[in-house]
Design an enzyme around this catalytic site. Structure first.
Site, PDB file in Angstrom:
ATOM      1  N   LYS A  22      29.109 -22.923   5.099  1.00  0.00           N
ATOM      2  CA  LYS A  22      29.702 -23.170   3.767  1.00  0.00           C
ATOM      3  C   LYS A  22      30.203 -24.617   3.685  1.00  0.00           C
ATOM      4  O   LYS A  22      29.959 -25.321   2.707  1.00  0.00           O
ATOM      5  CB  LYS A  22      30.882 -22.231   3.544  1.00  0.00           C
ATOM      6  CG  LYS A  22      31.756 -22.594   2.345  1.00  0.00           C
ATOM      7  CD  LYS A  22      32.895 -21.626   2.111  1.00  0.00           C
ATOM      8  CE  LYS A  22      34.100 -21.953   2.928  1.00  0.00           C
ATOM      9  NZ  LYS A  22      34.956 -23.038   2.408  1.00  0.00           N
ATOM     10  N   ASN A  23      30.893 -25.062   4.740  1.00  0.00           N
ATOM     11  CA  ASN A  23      31.535 -26.385   4.679  1.00  0.00           C
ATOM     12  C   ASN A  23      30.578 -27.534   4.947  1.00  0.00           C
ATOM     13  O   ASN A  23      30.976 -28.697   4.901  1.00  0.00           O
ATOM     14  CB  ASN A  23      32.736 -26.421   5.617  1.00  0.00           C
ATOM     15  CG  ASN A  23      33.830 -25.487   5.142  1.00  0.00           C
ATOM     16  OD1 ASN A  23      33.791 -25.007   4.012  1.00  0.00           O
ATOM     17  ND2 ASN A  23      34.788 -25.204   5.997  1.00  0.00           N
ATOM     18  N   CYS A 117      46.974 -25.160  -3.122  1.00  0.00           N
ATOM     19  CA  CYS A 117      46.341 -23.848  -2.970  1.00  0.00           C
ATOM     20  C   CYS A 117      47.115 -23.108  -1.888  1.00  0.00           C
ATOM     21  O   CYS A 117      48.079 -23.612  -1.346  1.00  0.00           O
ATOM     22  CB  CYS A 117      44.880 -23.998  -2.618  1.00  0.00           C
ATOM     23  SG  CYS A 117      44.667 -24.489  -0.941  1.00  0.00           S
ATOM     24  N   ARG A 122      47.562 -29.881  -0.241  1.00  0.00           N
ATOM     25  CA  ARG A 122      46.191 -30.427  -0.132  1.00  0.00           C
ATOM     26  C   ARG A 122      45.966 -31.545  -1.152  1.00  0.00           C
ATOM     27  O   ARG A 122      45.187 -31.419  -2.080  1.00  0.00           O
ATOM     28  CB  ARG A 122      45.170 -29.297  -0.278  1.00  0.00           C
ATOM     29  CG  ARG A 122      45.349 -28.282   0.850  1.00  0.00           C
ATOM     30  CD  ARG A 122      44.356 -27.181   0.824  1.00  0.00           C
ATOM     31  NE  ARG A 122      43.064 -27.625   1.393  1.00  0.00           N
ATOM     32  CZ  ARG A 122      42.002 -26.811   1.404  1.00  0.00           C
ATOM     33  NH1 ARG A 122      42.073 -25.639   0.849  1.00  0.00           N
ATOM     34  NH2 ARG A 122      40.875 -27.212   1.927  1.00  0.00           N
ATOM     35  N   ASP A 310      40.503 -23.144  10.964  1.00  0.00           N
ATOM     36  CA  ASP A 310      39.921 -22.000  10.250  1.00  0.00           C
ATOM     37  C   ASP A 310      39.780 -20.774  11.135  1.00  0.00           C
ATOM     38  O   ASP A 310      39.524 -19.682  10.630  1.00  0.00           O
ATOM     39  CB  ASP A 310      38.547 -22.371   9.668  1.00  0.00           C
ATOM     40  CG  ASP A 310      38.659 -23.427   8.582  1.00  0.00           C
ATOM     41  OD1 ASP A 310      37.639 -24.041   8.264  1.00  0.00           O
ATOM     42  OD2 ASP A 310      39.782 -23.642   8.082  1.00  0.00           O
ATOM     43  N   ARG A 402      34.095 -15.464  -0.968  1.00  0.00           N
ATOM     44  CA  ARG A 402      33.692 -16.828  -1.361  1.00  0.00           C
ATOM     45  C   ARG A 402      33.094 -17.584  -0.185  1.00  0.00           C
ATOM     46  O   ARG A 402      32.395 -18.562  -0.385  1.00  0.00           O
ATOM     47  CB  ARG A 402      34.872 -17.589  -1.949  1.00  0.00           C
ATOM     48  CG  ARG A 402      36.004 -17.845  -0.979  1.00  0.00           C
ATOM     49  CD  ARG A 402      37.142 -18.540  -1.638  1.00  0.00           C
ATOM     50  NE  ARG A 402      36.712 -19.838  -2.174  1.00  0.00           N
ATOM     51  CZ  ARG A 402      37.498 -20.616  -2.899  1.00  0.00           C
ATOM     52  NH1 ARG A 402      38.716 -20.234  -3.193  1.00  0.00           N
ATOM     53  NH2 ARG A 402      37.073 -21.774  -3.340  1.00  0.00           N
TER      54      ARG A 402
HETATM   55  C1  EPZ Z   1      37.863 -28.893   4.901  1.00  0.00           C
HETATM   56  O1  EPZ Z   1      38.879 -28.897   3.911  1.00  0.00           O
HETATM   57  C2  EPZ Z   1      37.320 -27.470   4.906  1.00  0.00           C
HETATM   58  N1  EPZ Z   1      36.766 -27.161   3.587  1.00  0.00           N
HETATM   59  C3  EPZ Z   1      38.457 -26.496   5.248  1.00  0.00           C
HETATM   60  O2  EPZ Z   1      37.888 -25.193   5.302  1.00  0.00           O
HETATM   61  C4  EPZ Z   1      39.000 -26.860   6.626  1.00  0.00           C
HETATM   62  O3  EPZ Z   1      40.084 -26.003   6.945  1.00  0.00           O
HETATM   63  C5  EPZ Z   1      39.484 -28.318   6.605  1.00  0.00           C
HETATM   64  O4  EPZ Z   1      38.399 -29.182   6.201  1.00  0.00           O
HETATM   65  C6  EPZ Z   1      39.983 -28.772   7.968  1.00  0.00           C
HETATM   66  O5  EPZ Z   1      38.965 -28.613   8.913  1.00  0.00           O
HETATM   67  C7  EPZ Z   1      35.549 -27.665   3.272  1.00  0.00           C
HETATM   68  O6  EPZ Z   1      34.922 -28.382   4.045  1.00  0.00           O
HETATM   69  C8  EPZ Z   1      35.013 -27.288   1.916  1.00  0.00           C
HETATM   70  P1  EPZ Z   1      41.129 -31.976   5.052  1.00  0.00           P
HETATM   71  P2  EPZ Z   1      39.534 -30.312   3.421  1.00  0.00           P
HETATM   72  O7  EPZ Z   1      40.955 -32.965   3.971  1.00  0.00           O
HETATM   73  O8  EPZ Z   1      38.478 -31.357   3.378  1.00  0.00           O
HETATM   74  C9  EPZ Z   1      45.585 -33.321   4.337  1.00  0.00           C
HETATM   75  C10 EPZ Z   1      37.761 -22.908   4.849  1.00  0.00           C
HETATM   76  O9  EPZ Z   1      38.460 -21.930   5.119  1.00  0.00           O
HETATM   77  N2  EPZ Z   1      45.026 -34.274   3.371  1.00  0.00           N
HETATM   78  O10 EPZ Z   1      40.589 -32.273   6.414  1.00  0.00           O
HETATM   79  O11 EPZ Z   1      40.296 -30.030   2.191  1.00  0.00           O
HETATM   80  C11 EPZ Z   1      45.502 -31.888   3.812  1.00  0.00           C
HETATM   81  O12 EPZ Z   1      46.608 -31.629   2.977  1.00  0.00           O
HETATM   82  C12 EPZ Z   1      38.398 -24.194   4.394  1.00  0.00           C
HETATM   83  O13 EPZ Z   1      36.502 -22.925   4.912  1.00  0.00           O
HETATM   84  C13 EPZ Z   1      45.861 -35.250   2.828  1.00  0.00           C
HETATM   85  O14 EPZ Z   1      47.040 -35.319   3.149  1.00  0.00           O
HETATM   86  O15 EPZ Z   1      40.532 -30.574   4.622  1.00  0.00           O
HETATM   87  C14 EPZ Z   1      45.513 -31.057   5.059  1.00  0.00           C
HETATM   88  O16 EPZ Z   1      46.846 -30.855   5.481  1.00  0.00           O
HETATM   89  C15 EPZ Z   1      39.913 -24.103   4.372  1.00  0.00           C
HETATM   90  N3  EPZ Z   1      45.348 -36.125   1.930  1.00  0.00           N
HETATM   91  C16 EPZ Z   1      44.786 -31.958   6.078  1.00  0.00           C
HETATM   92  O17 EPZ Z   1      44.776 -33.277   5.521  1.00  0.00           O
HETATM   93  C17 EPZ Z   1      44.030 -36.095   1.548  1.00  0.00           C
HETATM   94  O18 EPZ Z   1      43.615 -36.952   0.738  1.00  0.00           O
HETATM   95  C18 EPZ Z   1      43.349 -31.535   6.337  1.00  0.00           C
HETATM   96  O19 EPZ Z   1      42.682 -31.597   5.119  1.00  0.00           O
HETATM   97  C19 EPZ Z   1      43.200 -35.097   2.102  1.00  0.00           C
HETATM   98  C20 EPZ Z   1      43.718 -34.208   3.013  1.00  0.00           C
END
Ligand code: EPZ
Length: 423
Positions: A22-23, A117, A122, A310, A402
């Site tokens: 998915k990711n 969320c 996020r 995850d 989803r």
């Molecule tokens: C991706 O989310 C995945 N989703 C998530 O999978 C996964 O948990 C996550 O990466 C971490 O591995 C997809 O790829 C669609 P991040 P993403 O940006 O990109 C902070 C699932 O269950 N952050 O690496 O949203 C954020 O708040 C989902 O499949 C900022 O502060 O994750 C979080 O605490 C859940 N500012 C941390 O970084 C930003 O601009 C990690 O977020 C962006 C992120």
């Protein structure tokens, strides 16, 4: 609302085939916006999130066709809008991934500000920091709750961007913006997830010049034009990990095929520490939870190649059933323990303090009414339900559906007794 009824099921056994990730598929679909030629993507999992991404791409001008069951084609001859609709973005955070491609191809992208969320605020500050570094002007409109990025007259210009946190989405968005920028871009402290590598491989097939994906520094040399490409999505390491935990928690014997063991190292290591036997092949694993006693261990989630956030909740469900006390530390999201209260309702003994949970194992879990709070927490409750006495009724299962293709069918194929009620 539909629910899952999970019966105590005994040890799982048999073989499960892992679907496309998915990711990985969501950024790959967004990347197709970068070319007016046809892109064909294979091993696309049939998920609600994929359906949402199709809707968003179509609203921007893409023509999407289901070529066959798990293969889609995407042609975006012309982008008819550079604004992602609120109703679509509001359903899925990953919609933000169209921002980089829209900015790269049309010089403009407008997105509704993403809501928080279940697992934390996020924000998108790192996405915007990167786009701004490439020369985009970022305009916030709090009143109408949208953010807009606009490239200057000369388009985007490559630069060096340091990510305060190795954000997966920010790394993907910046990479997709930089591929058509003038000059060279470096992303430092970049995310190293396999999904980043899959995206870079797809973009390079389209004619991009990206090096270093999978390391903490990615170099992107801008090009003038990207053509179409064909690509097969990598297997879903989180789905594979979920089934590894299902084999462990039920003391089963499960063969997991179409997996990439190299993407599963932290989960293999941690389950082996607990006494779970794991045979690793080229593209399969055999997980034996039925050979000998199991005991607790400690996990701490980290960006890849650390232990994946995850898999935190499925692993916690497993820890509630083994002898000994295990600690779980969540460092990636600030609010990803929402499954703790639900597991406690089933009889688990878990104490939390901040981002640390202490799981006292050996509990006898009992089926009751619980609620999925996010995709992976929902999966964790199914795992707990498989071993709990009686029947576990899980609501809010849209979270689960989803992100896991043919979820019930795959579990039933391993002997799990799960049914879905339509209320
Ligand atoms: C991706 O989310 C995945 N989703 C998530 O999978 C996964 O948990 C996550 O990466 C971490 O591995 C997809 O790829 C669609 P991040 P993403 O940006 O990109 C902070 C699932 O269950 N952050 O690496 O949203 C954020 O708040 C989902 O499949 C900022 O502060 O994750 C979080 O605490 C859940 N500012 C941390 O970084 C930003 O601009 C990690 O977020 C962006 C992120």
């Amino acid at each position: 609302m539909a629910k899952y009824l999970v019966h105590q099921s005994g040890p799982l056994s048999g073989e499960v085939v892992i679907s496309g990730a998915k990711n990985a598929v969501l950024p790959l679909m967004a990347a197709a916006l970068l070319s007016e030629d046809k892109c064909v993507i294979r091993d696309v999992p049939q998920l609600r999130d994929v359906a949402f991404m199709k809707e968003i791409l179509a609203s921007l001008g893409a023509e999407i066709e289901d070529v066959e069951e798990n293969t889609i084609s995407i042609i975006t001859e012309d982008i008819i809008s550079t604004e992602a609709r609120f109703d679509l973005v509001n359903k899925m955070r990953a919609s933000i991934l169209v921002m980089g491609p829209l900015l790269a191809r049309k010089g403009r992208a407008r997105m509704p500000l993403p809501g928080g969320c279940a697992i934390g605020a996020r924000p998108i500050d790192l996405h915007l920091k990167g786009l701004e570094a490439l020369g985009a002007e970022i305009i916030f409109n709090e009143a109408e709750s949208y953010v807009e990025a606009r490239a200057g007259g000369q388009g985007l210009i490559g630069d060096t961007i340091y990510l305060d946190f190795p954000s997966v989405g920010a790394t993907e968005n910046i990479m997709m913006a930089a591929v058509l920028a003038e000059g060279i871009t470096y992303i430092e402290n970049a995310a190293e997830e396999p999904e980043i590598v899959d995206l870079a491989n797809f973009l390079n097939k389209m004619g991009a010049k990206i090096k270093g994906a999978g390391t903490d520094t990615i170099k992107i040399e801008g090009v003038k034009h990207l053509g179409g490409a064909k690509h097969t999505v990598i297997p879903d390491r989180i789905e594979a990990g979920t089934f590894m935990l299902a084999a462990a928690i039920t003391r089963g014997n499960v063969r997991i095929t179409n997996a990439v063991p190299d993407h599963l190292k932290p989960i293999i290591a941690k389950l082996r520490e607990c006494g779970v036997r794991i045979e690793v092949g080229d593209e399969y694993l055999i997980v034996r939870g039925d050979l000998g006693p199991q005991s607790a261990t400690d996990i701490k989630t980290l960006p890849y190649p650390g232990f994946p956030t995850d898999i935190q909740s499925p692993f916690m469900a497993f820890l509630t059933t083994v002898e000994g006390t295990g600690t779980v530390i969540e460092t990636v999201f600030e609010n990803r323990f929402m499954h703790v209260s639900q597991l406690r309702k089933m009889g688990a003994s878990i104490e939390t303090a901040g981002n640390k949970a202490i799981v006292k194992g050996g509990a006898v879990l009992r089926g009751t009414q619980v609620m999925a709070t996010d995709l992976r927490a929902g999966a964790a409750l199914v795992l707990a339900g498989l071993v709990a006495e009686g029947i576990t009724e899980i609501s809010e299962i849209y979270h689960i559906e989803r992100g896991y293709e043919k979820f019930i069918e795959k579990f039933r194929g391993l002997g799990a007794q799960i049914e879905k009620t339509e209320e």
